[in-house]
Design a protein around this motif. Sequence first.
Motif: not given
Length: 243
Positions: A79-81, A119-127, A176-182, A187-192
């Motif tokens: 669940v991403y947005t 960046e911290v949140i994303e690194a935590l998710f990877e682990q 994970c970096r690819e996932l975070f870009k997605q 989120n940008a599409a949803e906000n738009k």
Amino acid sequence: MSNIQSSAEFKDYGQQQILLLPPSLEELIEPNHLVRVVNQVVDSMDVSGLINQYKGGGTTAYHPRMLLKILLYAYSVKVYTGRRIAKALRQDIHFMWLSGMSRPDFRTINNFRSSRAKEVIEALFEQVLLFLVKHEHIKLENYFCDGSTLAADGNKHKIVWKKNAERFKDMAGEKCRELFKQIDTLNAAENKQYAGSDLEERGLSAQEVTAESIDEQVEKLDAIIASGTGKKHQRKANSLKKS
């Protein structure tokens, strides 16, 4: 509502039934459920670095530990947005339990996700993701396989995955970096799409549904049921007649 004449027996169904001892969310969450693992991990973490991001003063803020739990669990169950996470907080017992029934809106969730701690949140998710994979709460191949999410008929990938599991784990950071870009794109599409509004299902800007409009719609739906079941009964009668 008309009475239904039938010899069939049904289990009791009463939405207005009052429970003398309503069940707690704690009782509804399975002992080894993924959400409990995420909760325990984050409860054991030192989140003082996140807390220090808050300047203080003004109105009270949602605790970053709670928001971190929500984000990590949401990402773990895909669940991403912001609006979808806020929706889960309103109607999914796992999210409700995790947040202690707090309901930060999509703006709060998005602000936390895109804050200076991003960046911290994303690194935590990877682990956390690798930890959950190690303990078999999720399958990493369900997230990444050659850069794409596996389809429902992903059995054909299992052999390939087993041979390359370690390689994919080594590439988890990149994946994970690819996932975070997605996630950023989603989120940008949803906000738009919604601008400053929430999901339409909440009815915040919908037209009022009157008793008259419901009655009109019910007539149409009753006609469909009558037509469909009537044909079935007629076919059964004709079959009996031939017999």
